[in-house]
Design an enzyme around this catalytic site. Structure first.
Site, PDB file in Angstrom:
ATOM      1  N   SER A 133       0.944  -0.947   0.145  1.00  0.00           N
ATOM      2  CA  SER A 133      -0.010  -0.020  -0.068  1.00  0.00           C
ATOM      3  C   SER A 133       0.728   1.149   0.079  1.00  0.00           C
ATOM      4  O   SER A 133       1.671   1.454  -0.907  1.00  0.00           O
ATOM      5  CB  SER A 133      -0.828   0.023   1.194  1.00  0.00           C
ATOM      6  OG  SER A 133      -2.037   0.866   1.152  1.00  0.00           O
ATOM      7  N   HIS A 175      -4.511  -0.437  -3.994  1.00  0.00           N
ATOM      8  CA  HIS A 175      -5.792  -0.813  -3.648  1.00  0.00           C
ATOM      9  C   HIS A 175      -6.635  -0.416  -5.225  1.00  0.00           C
ATOM     10  O   HIS A 175      -7.559   0.265  -5.113  1.00  0.00           O
ATOM     11  CB  HIS A 175      -6.161  -0.031  -2.580  1.00  0.00           C
ATOM     12  CG  HIS A 175      -5.703  -0.213  -1.179  1.00  0.00           C
ATOM     13  ND1 HIS A 175      -5.911  -1.089  -0.602  1.00  0.00           N
ATOM     14  CD2 HIS A 175      -4.801   0.446  -0.526  1.00  0.00           C
ATOM     15  CE1 HIS A 175      -5.099  -1.166   0.512  1.00  0.00           C
ATOM     16  NE2 HIS A 175      -4.513  -0.382   0.440  1.00  0.00           N
ATOM     17  N   GLU A 202      -5.518  -5.500  -4.724  1.00  0.00           N
ATOM     18  CA  GLU A 202      -5.219  -5.850  -3.290  1.00  0.00           C
ATOM     19  C   GLU A 202      -4.744  -7.324  -3.565  1.00  0.00           C
ATOM     20  O   GLU A 202      -5.284  -8.121  -4.180  1.00  0.00           O
ATOM     21  CB  GLU A 202      -6.496  -5.827  -2.390  1.00  0.00           C
ATOM     22  CG  GLU A 202      -6.897  -4.223  -2.089  1.00  0.00           C
ATOM     23  CD  GLU A 202      -8.063  -4.092  -1.315  1.00  0.00           C
ATOM     24  OE1 GLU A 202      -8.798  -5.080  -1.019  1.00  0.00           O
ATOM     25  OE2 GLU A 202      -8.196  -2.963  -0.787  1.00  0.00           O
TER      26      GLU A 202
END
Length: 280
Positions: A133, A175, A202
């Site tokens: 992330s 994401h 993800e």
């Protein structure tokens, strides 16, 4: 070395929300890529809102995956990032793992510090750096730090700053599928077609290899946005907040086992998926 224009060393960028309790395909591959049995992991939790909890979680996970030694650095201030003790923890790390959270915390707290210099030195020395992330977003020399998904195709809606610069001419967004961020990367490559946008879903990751190629791992998708063939866009003629038009933006969708050659801007299929090798 040609690949230096893209990757400064061994890197794995993860799209966030990787499986931590089931098969853990992505994290197992991270450990595998370290390349030796006796290794040290250093987890940096600076990006997280809850650094201590996140550090404990990854400490447990990496130990379960067989890491002989795991250290956690909960760096929350620049003074800590320049502390000699913190720097020493990095200096013999074989795997440096950057957790998710807010990428601006990473750049503002660690960027330009003694700790950052140590991370760069370890990367140059052959250590593996993996980030999930926010920890992957900072790999880029130009880093996205803000921009609502639904406004991605309106001029000026995507804000960028300098990242850690571990890769050149590539911008990561994470994401990616879950948050519908395609517009953000289209805007980035429209404003600068030199860049290649990499949107990582993800529980998916991208292993960046020294030959200028990337391999996709995990259960989700990775989207490549290439603006090199753009023939026309209105980006120079419109005011901030206006919708963007762009012709011939190339988009590739990759899944586990597929790859992308950044030097040639070429989609790479696994050999057993090569149409020329199929019976039909």
């Amino acid at each position: 070395m040609q690949s230096r224009s893209f990757f400064r060393g061994r890197l794995i960028a993860i799209g966030g929300n990787e499986d931590k309790t089931g098969e853990r395909l992505v994290l197992k591959r991270v450990v595998h890529e370290v390349g030796k049995a006796d290794y040290k992991v250093c987890v940096i939790t600076t990006a997280s809102d809850y650094p201590e909890k996140r550090g404990k979680d990854y400490h447990r996970i990496f130990r379960q995956l067989g890491a002989p030694e795991v250290e956690v650095l909960n760096i929350t201030a620049r003074m800590q990032a320049n502390d000699r003790t913190s720097v020493q923890m990095i200096e013999d790390a074989d795997l440096i793992f950057l957790t998710g959270g807010d990428q601006l915390r990473l750049t503002t707290i660690i960027g330009g510090s003694g700790l950052f210099e140590a991370i760069q030195n370890r990367l140059e020395a052959g250590a593996l750096i993996a980030g999930t992330s926010a920890g992957a977003a900072v790999f880029s020399d130009t880093m996205i730090y803000e921009g609502q998904s639904e406004d991605g195709l309106f001029k000026g809606s995507v804000l960028t700053t300098s990242g850690f610069g571990f890769v050149k001419k590539i911008i990561f967004d994470t994401h990616f599928m879950a948050r519908g961020r395609i517009g953000r990367l289209v805007q980035i490559v429209t404003t600068n077609p030199t860049c290649i946008g990499v949107g990582i879903g993800e529980d998916s990751g991208v292993i960046l290899k020294g030959d200028g190629e990337a391999e996709v791992i995990g259960t989700g998708q990775v989207i490549i946005v290439d603006g090199s063939d753009i023939d026309h866009s209105n980006i120079m003629d419109i005011q901030p907040g206006s919708p963007i038009a762009a012709e011939n933006v190339r988009i590739h969708s990759l899944v586990n086992g597929y790859g992308y050659n950044f030097k040639n801007r070429r989609f790479v299929a696994p050999s057993n998926n090569n149409p020329e090798q199929r019976d039909d």
